[in-house]
Scaffold this active site. Sequence first.
Site, PDB file in Angstrom:
ATOM      1  N   SER A  49       0.972  -3.660  -9.457  1.00 33.15           N
ATOM      2  CA  SER A  49       0.730  -2.974  -8.202  1.00 33.15           C
ATOM      3  C   SER A  49       1.145  -3.840  -7.025  1.00 33.15           C
ATOM      4  O   SER A  49       0.807  -5.017  -6.965  1.00 33.15           O
ATOM      5  CB  SER A  49      -0.758  -2.613  -8.068  1.00 33.15           C
ATOM      6  N   CYS A  50       1.913  -3.251  -6.142  1.00 28.62           N
ATOM      7  CA  CYS A  50       2.258  -3.839  -4.846  1.00 28.62           C
ATOM      8  C   CYS A  50       2.473  -2.682  -3.892  1.00 28.62           C
ATOM      9  O   CYS A  50       2.660  -1.541  -4.330  1.00 28.62           O
ATOM     10  CB  CYS A  50       3.539  -4.684  -4.920  1.00 28.62           C
ATOM     11  N   ASP A  51       2.459  -2.964  -2.622  1.00 30.32           N
ATOM     12  CA  ASP A  51       2.720  -1.924  -1.628  1.00 30.32           C
ATOM     13  C   ASP A  51       3.551  -2.506  -0.498  1.00 30.32           C
ATOM     14  O   ASP A  51       3.223  -3.569   0.037  1.00 30.32           O
ATOM     15  CB  ASP A  51       1.411  -1.372  -1.060  1.00 30.32           C
TER      16      ASP A  51
END
Length: 425
Positions: free
Chosen positions: A11-13
Amino acid sequence: MASWSSDTPCSCDCFVSVPPASAIPAVIFAKNSDRPRDEVQEVVFVPAGTHAPGSRLQCTYIEVEQVSRTHAVILSRPSWLWGAEMGANEHGVCIGNEAVWTKEPVGEGEALLGMDLLRLALERSSSALEALRVITDLLARHGQGGSCREDPTPFCYHNTFLLADRTEAWVLETAGRLWAAQRIQEGARNISNQLSVGTDISAEHADLRTRALAQGWWDGQSTFDFAQVFSLTQQPVRMEAAKARFRAGQQLLQQQQGGITAEVMMGILRNKESGICMDSGGFRTTASMVSILPRDPTQPCVHFLTATPDPSRSVFKPFIFGAGAAQAPQVLSPTFGAWDPVRTQPRFQTQVDRRHTLYLRHQVALGLIESEQDRGQQLWQKQRDLEQEGLEAARRLLAGEQVPPPQELGGLFQAFVERESQVYA
């Protein structure tokens, strides 16, 4: 080689605001890097350089040909590898990457990591479009592959990228050596561990549609939707969770349309309810970055980096490329040379302590914030006050109210790192 399991981080944004979505005439870039909980992320300054013809460059796993000149870069990177999770160069180009899995199989051989591609693009480009071309050219020649975490159990993925400069942004999404890209000339955009380029494709690999047709993923008649055609039919659980984060990011950006600032982006990166500020199981947000890229080329770009985990309890510190720019030793991890677990074969059979000075002091401060309410609140307030000083300094600089000499601008990040260290002393 393992590509995904339920306990691996994925997960990254990344976010970008292009005028008129921004409150000021500037492109604003932001990223949270979500990685294994105990992984240390360092902030590394690499000056511009010139290189002899025929030089070779050692990346995380493989060598590639070096170019004659490389640009100065500031990188936020997991301290065990060569590349970076996010960063910027002296020309105002910013890039962040994300893990993604598609119908194209993840290669088992070691090649360039997505994080290597990111750093190579920053060192070799002066615009977001040029950075895109650097990445796609390197993909064609070397491919992408290799374990993306410091662990004996391999963890591999393909990559999406958000690239920005002073005038525009690009979303580049890959599936093996194939890719599609979307140009963003206005408005706000985010990416979150999934393919998001649909029918609005601005550039693509020459064989993209041929491959989809040959594999039976596309009928050749209907409108070609890259995300729909290349996304896995059955997504892993955490990939499904990324959809909720993607939608939440879209909503947070939409709520601030026309008023997006660096501080607004910091607030989005600190949003725990949506999962954008990650703290779940074996992984968390290990570092964060926000950049202001003014449209006016006479104004400096300002990059804010934490170098510590959990942006809700970290300080975004300003970095500006200038004559006095240098490495801040407090955010540089120790090195282990030929004995580094990433260099010995088989890889990652031992562990080393990569914690840098600021990381160590920040961890002590986090413990106090969590365990001693009064003292913890005081520490948190000191963090916010220091960050506000940096934001105000950037505001005055970009408004032309205060223009320090280049030497002072280049040393700004170092000064703020030293002051944060003193807060935790």
